[in-house]
Design an enzyme around this catalytic site. Structure first.
Site, PDB file in Angstrom:
ATOM      1  CD  GLU A   1     -68.915 -45.906  -9.797  1.00  0.00           C
ATOM      2  OE1 GLU A   1     -68.982 -44.675  -9.854  1.00  0.00           O
ATOM      3  OE2 GLU A   1     -69.908 -46.624  -9.596  1.00  0.00           O
TER       4      GLU A   1
HETATM    5  C1  NGO Z   1     -71.876 -44.890 -12.921  1.00  0.00           C
HETATM    6  C2  NGO Z   1     -71.875 -45.971 -11.873  1.00  0.00           C
HETATM    7  C3  NGO Z   1     -73.288 -46.474 -11.573  1.00  0.00           C
HETATM    8  C4  NGO Z   1     -74.255 -45.316 -11.397  1.00  0.00           C
HETATM    9  C5  NGO Z   1     -74.212 -44.441 -12.639  1.00  0.00           C
HETATM   10  C6  NGO Z   1     -75.149 -43.257 -12.508  1.00  0.00           C
HETATM   11  C7  NGO Z   1     -71.140 -46.813 -13.830  1.00  0.00           C
HETATM   12  C8  NGO Z   1     -70.612 -47.723 -14.852  1.00  0.00           C
HETATM   13  N1  NGO Z   1     -71.110 -47.002 -12.531  1.00  0.00           N
HETATM   14  O1  NGO Z   1     -71.783 -45.668 -14.141  1.00  0.00           O
HETATM   15  O2  NGO Z   1     -73.249 -47.259 -10.418  1.00  0.00           O
HETATM   16  O3  NGO Z   1     -75.544 -45.815 -11.231  1.00  0.00           O
HETATM   17  O4  NGO Z   1     -72.922 -43.967 -12.886  1.00  0.00           O
HETATM   18  O5  NGO Z   1     -75.124 -42.374 -13.582  1.00  0.00           O
END
Ligand code: NGO
Length: 523
Positions: A329
């Site tokens: 992300e």
């Molecule tokens: C995503 C995000 C995290 C969140 C999570 C919540 C990843 C790899 N990045 O997973 O920052 O906490 O979802 O479900």
């Protein structure tokens, strides 16, 4: 009388018990060999059970490691049995832990049980440890209690020959969104060990908190660690705290995988040092739950000095092989910057002797040789994104599978689940268990699949009871996907074995979700 006869018949029918020397003791059939979670590779029931008694000893060969596992077993059994259970190198009736050459691999074992004793044989101490977890599950659930229980302490007769399907069987705890103390992490480690999980991934940094002391950048922990989701006081591990977690995990044969998430998910670091920001201005601490708004400044040299220091200090605290650099992300980093950043940072991990793990977005850059990518997509993730991951796997990148709509332990079970999130969907127990890591990503070579990991993100998770409720009963299912041969995979059989774990969780004080999909015993 009819009832006594009935239970004797039941015991006889189980082929399990000869009326013995202490007729006053209550009769009970031992737990069947076929009830273990994760399902062993091979189980051959038969013969008389072994009964642990006041005169049982735990025999070991001379090695320090076997003695360590034996002491761990004795510590488990002494409170509930009330027996002395001395650990001895002398020949003795009872339980024996043996290190010996054999086809066991690094973590496999054989458990032989019969009238005269139980012997666990393994080629390496981790195998003895996993064999002990099997022995533990063969004993009545009351063995988990911390006060003396009546017994009898029977272990069904037969042989279990066992070794894992995958070498990487992980669980992740996000200690950034909410901070969890060393004691809380140890409690989770003990739960993981029961299901033969061998990797503990700690998500040590994110927008909301930096949780590990770094001497060369002290404000990271002191200031960046002072918040958490919802505005609590946060916290961080001193180096001594962290070493204690690593030591405790190692005593349970778990390797700790530390993660510093970069270049996004870095608000806590950016808030601690203005110089890390492209505009030289530190943002405030963040206590919300949005993602994707922060980025390290890819064009500044200080960014790489910072990352080098952090990786050097973290690698020095890490006897394990891996260092996880996040990489998910990075929505506030351009693609070109992301690739530049990963090209510069991955060699720093190697420079300090560690192997890179990154979230699967790393496959959109240039994963270095030997790197592992952790897949956290969904069943319906776009074909392009899956193809990128598969292509990397074909080119040698190993994969850890953490599909979010299967094994994210922070997903709600149903709409009514009080805790958790639902962005990846609702994940009931069957859905979580009922997939095969071996054919999940079509086209990925089977040798690329290193295993599975169940992440527990903690935006909504605060207490031990919260952890328990989200992890149980899904965590044992993920453990089984990682350990058990594909041939044993069968939801209808699994749910019965899973249900049989519930009294053990009750005895351990684990507060689980009573999914209607599982035939739980009456409370
Ligand atoms: C995503 C995000 C995290 C969140 C999570 C919540 C990843 C790899 N990045 O997973 O920052 O906490 O979802 O479900």
């Amino acid at each position: 009388m009819a009832r006594v006869l009935g239970s004797l018949l039941l015991v006889a029918a189980a082929g399990a018990f000869t009326v013995g020397a202490t007729p006053a003791a209550p009769r009970a059939a031992p737990n069947p060999l076929a009830r273990i979670v994760p399902a062993p590779a091979s189980v051959t029931p038969g013969g008389s059970p072994y009964r642990i008694t006041r005169s049982t000893a735990i025999g070991v060969d001379g090695s320090r490691e076997a003695r360590g596992v034996a002491e761990y077993l004795a510590d488990l059994l002494r409170p509930s049995t009330g027996y002395r259970l001395p650990v001895t190198t002398q020949r003795h009736e009872g339980i024996r832990l043996r290190l010996a050459d054999g086809p066991f691999g690094a973590e496999g074992y054989r458990l032989d049980s019969g009238r005269d004793g139980v012997t666990i044989t393994a080629a390496a101490p981790a195998g003895l440890f996993h064999g002990v977890q099997t022995l533990r599950q063969l004993l009545p659930a009351a063995v988990e209690k911390d006060s003396v229980q009546p017994g009898p302490w029977l272990v069904a007769g037969g042989t279990v020959t066992d070794r894992p399907r995958y070498a990487y069987r992980g669980a992740m705890l996000d200690v950034s969104r909410h901070f969890f103390t060393v004691a809380q992490v140890k409690r989770y480690i003990d739960q993981l060990a029961l299901y033969k999980i061998n990797e503990l991934h700690l998500h040590l940094s994110d927008d909301q908190g930096w949780r590990i002391a770094v001497d060369s950048w002290p404000r990271l922990a002191a200031y960046g660690g002072s918040a958490q989701v919802g505005g609590g006081t946060g916290g961080h591990y001193t180096k001594a705290d962290y070493r204690e977690i690593v030591r405790y995990a190692a005593s349970r044969y778990l390797e700790v995988v530390p993660e510093i998430d970069m270049p996004g998910h870095t608000n806590a670091a950016l808030a601690s040092y203005a110089g890390l920001n492209c505009d030289g201005t530190a943002p405030p601490l963040y206590t919300g739950t949005d993602v994707g708004f922060s980025s390290l400044c890819v064009s500044k040299q200080v960014t790489y000095d910072f990352v080098d220091d952090v990786i050097r200090e973290l690698a020095a605290l890490t006897p394990g092989r891996y260092l996880h650099i996040g990489g998910d992300e990075a929505h506030s980093t351009s693609h070109a910057d992301y690739v530049t950043f990963m090209d510069r940072v991955q060699p720093l991990v190697a420079k300090y002797g560690k192997t890179v793990i990154g979230w699967h977005q790393l496959t959109g850059a240039h994963p270095v040789k030997g790197a592992l990518a952790q897949y956290w997509g969904l069943d319906d993730t776009s074909a392009d994104e899956k193809a990128q991951v598969v292509k990397a796997a074909q080119n040698g990148t190993g994969l850890i599978l953490s599909p979010a709509d299967r094994v994210y332990l922070d997903m709600k079970y149903t709409e009514d689940t009080p805790l958790g999130q639902d962005w990846a969907g609702l994940v009931e127990v069957k859905r979580s268990y009922d997939w095969d890591p071996g054919n999940y990503l079509a086209g990925a070579p089977s040798s690329s699949i290193r295993g599975v990991e169940a992440p527990l993100w903690t935006e909504t998770i605060v207490t031990n009871a919260d952890i328990d409720y989200m992890a149980f009963p899904r965590l044992p299912g993920v453990a089984e996907l990682g350990w058990s041969p594909a041939a044993t995979h069968d939801w209808n059989a699994y749910k019965v074995r899973l249900a049989a774990q519930a009294p053990r969780w009750d005895a351990l004080g684990i507060d689980y979700y009573r999914s209607p999909q599982v035939p739980w015993p009456a409370k």
